[in-house]
Motif scaffolding. Structure first.
Motif, PDB file in Angstrom:
ATOM      1  N   THR A 152       9.643  39.129   0.474  1.00  0.00           N
ATOM      2  CA  THR A 152       8.329  38.648   0.875  1.00  0.00           C
ATOM      3  C   THR A 152       7.212  38.597  -0.393  1.00  0.00           C
ATOM      4  O   THR A 152       7.338  38.914  -1.336  1.00  0.00           O
ATOM      5  CB  THR A 152       7.882  39.376   1.985  1.00  0.00           C
ATOM      6  OG1 THR A 152       7.361  40.811   1.664  1.00  0.00           O
ATOM      7  CG2 THR A 152       8.929  39.629   3.008  1.00  0.00           C
TER       8      THR A 152
ATOM      9  N   ASP B 121      18.704  38.504  10.211  1.00  0.00           N
ATOM     10  CA  ASP B 121      18.694  38.828   8.756  1.00  0.00           C
ATOM     11  C   ASP B 121      19.580  37.936   7.878  1.00  0.00           C
ATOM     12  O   ASP B 121      19.423  37.694   6.639  1.00  0.00           O
ATOM     13  CB  ASP B 121      18.968  40.416   8.591  1.00  0.00           C
ATOM     14  CG  ASP B 121      17.728  41.119   8.965  1.00  0.00           C
ATOM     15  OD1 ASP B 121      16.834  40.856   9.199  1.00  0.00           O
ATOM     16  OD2 ASP B 121      17.991  42.323   9.253  1.00  0.00           O
TER      17      ASP B 121
ATOM     18  N   GLU C 137       7.603  44.322   1.438  1.00  0.00           N
ATOM     19  CA  GLU C 137       9.128  44.209   1.931  1.00  0.00           C
ATOM     20  C   GLU C 137       9.783  43.359   0.832  1.00  0.00           C
ATOM     21  O   GLU C 137       9.010  42.297   0.380  1.00  0.00           O
ATOM     22  CB  GLU C 137       9.452  43.718   3.154  1.00  0.00           C
ATOM     23  CG  GLU C 137       8.971  44.551   4.359  1.00  0.00           C
ATOM     24  CD  GLU C 137       9.812  45.755   4.589  1.00  0.00           C
ATOM     25  OE1 GLU C 137      11.073  45.488   4.304  1.00  0.00           O
ATOM     26  OE2 GLU C 137       9.282  46.751   4.865  1.00  0.00           O
TER      27      GLU C 137
END
Length: 877
Positions: A337, A631, A334
């Motif tokens: 990350t 987020d 992702e």
């Protein structure tokens, strides 16, 4: 020897199972009755399909409850057996498995059992078939292989022999050496399964918890040796009942089974080359996570020692510990990350290691390299991790990195990599253990179950005999839905040190973000182990966890989470300690990580906690709003449980259990909290009792505050109703915060103050919405004079300087055309400065046109960014 697998081991329809067995290079299969019954293929077609795939059918099973029964029952059994022998003959199987009886009709009479088995064997022999008699561990009278052999011997028929099943032998504690007295010609079939040592009903144990060889506690190597010593030359067959295997991809499960059978005897396999420990651990990073990981490594005393000559890979090193940061694009990681993508393992002979991997059906990965660069050998682990088999010697892989001229300090405290910890899916957990055990020859320790904050964690460590290479595998076997920490599949690298106290001091001095451990842990540690006061104080000061056993001690501390998934550990082993810390410390560390993630969601310059008010992104359902808030970096959300206008979407959390469940799951998964719920709009037609379920839903969500409005011209009535609403909310731990839109009958601060003073409720509050405050002409001077405990949070926004002349214009601006703080004419800072310090700021900034252009989630992110810049960063500057 011939290698065989029972179809019951695998998932899917019969055709899927046969294809998987052939792909895994099995020689034959056992056909389980239920698989054939459910198949559209006839027995003859099954035989043809097996022949086409190069598979023999070595056994058909099971035939149950045949022997030691009254004559009428036995006559019916023989009729049934005749039909089954027709199937066996059509399959070309050659052997039918008969299990010892569990029937209530059966009697304890070996002579009768032998006589009836002889009769069946006679019928089988007439067709050129055989009967293999198996003692079920839970058989009514015959439950040991020794007993089954006595009956077979008494029957004395050449077409009747034994089926030896390792589970039935070893689960009852039978001595497998007793099998040596059975002539090999009378053992018709050998079935193999391992299992963990557990205390449970033996049938439950057998039907759900068997494992492939080497993955449990049974001595299958010894049992096989005893059977082979009799002269047995039949197949080695897997019969493994396991709920996970029977839901996994059958090809992968079949390959796992083949690997365990091949390594059971190590016959014909290239030997495992000697292993020398961790050469490196490689992390996939990007432009967001890469600098964070690099900064953490620097704070641990590492230096960027090299850069790959042709690839975007950087080498960080301290002592013998090497971490590679790979900045190449990764489709499986992702954005933002970091993840462990490769393990470098020191191997005495990488080429031989690759040959072994290929023989065990592990894919050897092709590697692209420039001229003059090392041609490295790598093998794919089940989860996609590349395992490099390397030799760290002059002229080897390290020469592919250009020296940066930067070296770690000579007095660095990290000496190497102690272990690497990976989190696997439940499907991959056993598969990964099989891979590391068979391909690398690592021993796998007993599985440990850990009661973690978000459910059971199962852990197993694979290591070489010298304990130089340690790989910890973890999974969440009972995971359901998304109720989990916000970090998916955490991973960590544990660095070894010879002095953990000195390491902690040095790393803190370099700015390492050491994970703080709560004082309660050290109070418990003191109570349990009575450490010297000075030692305990040092551990507490540096957030070091501690364990000891009869062989030594283990001290370890951790960094905070990096790149949303990775963290580092520093560990010291004293004496001959070979564990990984007290399992009870793992929940402590996990809870500490969660607490720090909630704190770190805030920007460093934040002076306030921010909440995403639902009106800012009303098109998002509550679960979507929670994810958007997480987020973007909010701490809270405000949820709209009631519809204010007929045109707006309605999210009936109070009456929709499924929506409530999904919302609570996302709250738990992200760590977002509910600041407030809205809207209890007390018009003349509404009673406070109408909002009881609304208030209960707020309490269930963990909300702290309820927003109310009082559009009622009767002052006495609205005061009474407001007081009653407060009384209903107080037992639920909720405050009731009065909002005063300028177009309502409670239009300004002064009227709101009158209501609160008259109601005189301890959980009463005033909600200052900056738009309503400015449009109502309320006084900042008056605001400063009010009791601080009346204020619990504020609605923050901006708006054009001009005040619309009509209520319709006021309402339209409030619902569709607010601005980010600093973009309009409201004295945002002046109003907020008049409120008590430290209040959460709920951003209620609906902007219909902007949301239509960029989407609600991006709008929520921009709202927070603008608020931080105007209210926090500007104040810091």
């Amino acid at each position: 020897m011939r290698l065989c697998i029972a179809t019951v081991c695998l998932s899917g329809a019969l055709e899927d199972k046969l294809a998987a067995a052939a792909a895994a290079r099995f020689n034959g299969v056992e056909i389980f009755e239920s698989d054939l019954v459910a198949s559209p293929w006839s027995p003859a077609r099954v035989r043809q399909e097996c022949e086409r795939r190069g598979l023999t059918i070595d056994l058909y099973q099971p035939f149950r409850d045949l022997e030691a029964v009254p004559p009428d029952v036995f006559a019916a059994n023989l009729r049934r057996a005749g039909r089954v022998l027709d199937v066996v003959e059509a399959l070309g199987a050659g052997t039918l498995l008969v299990t010892s009886s569990v029937s209530p009709d059966a009697v304890d009479d070996d002579d009768l059992a032998a006589e009836q088995l002889h009769a069946l064997a006679e019928r089988a022999a007439a067709r050129g078939l055989r009967i293999a008699y198996e003692a079920l561990a839970w058989g009514r009278f015959v439950n040991t292989t020794a007993h089954a052999w006595r009956i077979v011997r008494r029957a004395g028929h050449p077409a009747l022999g034994l089926c030896v099943d390792s589970f039935h032998v070893l689960s009852r504690g039978e001595d497998p050496a007793a099998l040596r007295v059975v002539p090999g010609a009378k053992i018709f079939h050998l079935q193999l399964a391992d299992a963990p040592r557990v205390r449970m009903d033996i049938v439950e144990w057998s039907r759900h918890h068997r494992l492939f060889p080497g993955m449990g506690s049974f001595d299958l190597t010894g049992l096989v040796a005893h059977v082979l010593s009799t002269g047995y030359d039949g197949p080695l067959s897997l019969e493994v009942f396991n709920d996970v295997y029977r839901q996994a991809d059958p090809r992968y499960a079949a390959i796992d089974g083949m690997r365990t059978l091949l390594t059971l005897r190590e016959s014909g396999l290239p030997a495992v080359p000697g292993l020398g420990g961790h050469a490196f651990t490689e992390l996939a990073v990007d432009d967001v996570s890469g600098p964070a990981i690099a900064g953490a490594l620097a704070a641990l005393g590492f230096a960027e020692a090299g850069r790959h000559r042709s690839k975007p890979v950087r080498l960080w090193q301290q002592g013998r510990a090497r971490v590679l940061l790979n900045f190449a694009a990764q489709r499986t990681v992702e954005p933002g990350t970091a993840a462990i993508c490769a393990l470098g393992v020191e191997s005495a002979d990488p080429a031989q290691g690759a040959q072994r991997a290929e023989a065990l059906l592990a894919p050897v990965l092709p590697r692209l390299h420039d001229i003059g660069e090392a041609d490295l050998t790598s093998v794919a682990a089940p989860d996609g991790t590349a395992v490099f088999l390397v030799q760290t010697t002059p002229g080897g892989w390290l020469d592919d990195f250009a020296d940066t001229g930067t070296q770690a300090p000579a007095d660095g405290h990290v000496t190497g990599i102690d272990h690497v910890s990976l989190t696997e899916s439940l499907d991959d957990f056993d598969e990964a253990a099989v891979f590391y055990r068979t391909v690398l020859g690592l021993g796998t320790q007993e599985t440990t179950d850990i009661a973690a904050p978000f459910g059971l964690i199962r852990s197993r460590v694979a290591t070489d005999p010298a304990r130089r290479l340690r790989i910890a595998l973890n999974t969440a076997p009972m995971r359901r839905g998304d109720w989990a920490p916000s970090v998916p599949d955490p991973q960590h690298i544990a660095f070894a040190t010879d002095d953990i106290i000195a390491s902690a001091r040095a790393m803190r001095a370099l700015g390492a973000a050491v994970l703080p451990i709560p004082a309660n842990y050290y109070a418990d540690l003191d109570a349990r182990l009575a450490l010297p006061a000075e030692r305990l104080a040092e551990l507490r000061e540096h957030s070091i966890l501690y364990d000891r056993d009869a062989d030594g001690e283990y001290l370890h501390f951790y960094t905070e989470m990096l790149g949303s998934r990775i963290f580092f550990a520093v560990v010291q082993r004293l004496g001959r300690y070979e564990g990984y810390g007290d399992p009870g410390s793992i929940p402590v560390r996990m809870a500490a990580h969660r607490a720090r993630r909630l704190v770190s969601a805030r920007e460093p310059g934040d002076r306030h906690d921010y909440s995403l008010a639902h009106l800012t992104a009303l098109s998002l359902s509550p679960p979507e709003l929670v994810d958007a808030a997480a987020d973007a970096g909010y701490r809270y959300v405000g949820l709209r449980l009631t519809r204010v206008t007929p045109q707006e979407p309605h999210y009936p959390l109070a009456t929709d259990p499924a929506l409530m469940h999904r919302t609570k799951v996302r709250l738990a998964a992200t760590g977002i909290e509910v600041l407030d719920i809205e809207l209890a709009r007390m018009s003349p037609e509404r009673s406070p009792r109408d909002y009881v379920r609304f208030l209960e839903a707020g309490a269930e969500l963990g909300a702290r505050h309820v927003i109310t409005q009082l559009p009622d011209p009767d002052r006495a009535r609205k005061i009474d109703r407001y007081a009653e609403l407060c009384e209903l909310a107080r037992p639920l731990g909720l405050t009731v915060d009065l909002e005063f839109p300028s177009w309502t009958e409670t239009p300004d601060l002064r009227e709101a103050v009158r209501v609160l003073r008259a109601a005189d409720q301890p959980n009463a509050g005033i909600l200052v919405d900056l738009l309503h405050f400015a449009r109502s002409g309320s006084s900042i001077a008056d605001l400063r004079q009010l009791p601080p405990h009346w204020f619990h949070f504020a609605h923050v926004c901006d708006a054009p300087a001009g005040v619309p002349p009509t209520n319709e214009g006021l309402i339209h601006t409030a619902r569709f055309e607010r601005l980010f703080p600093g973009e309009g004419g409201i004295d945002v800072r002046g109003i907020l400065d008049a409120l008590p310090p430290g209040l959460p700021y709920a951003l209620e900034i609906p902007r219909a046109m902007l949301v239509a252009q960029i989407g609600a989630k991006e709008h929520a992110r921009r709202a927070l960014s603008a608020a931080r810049d105007h209210l926090d960063l500007a104040a810091v500057r």
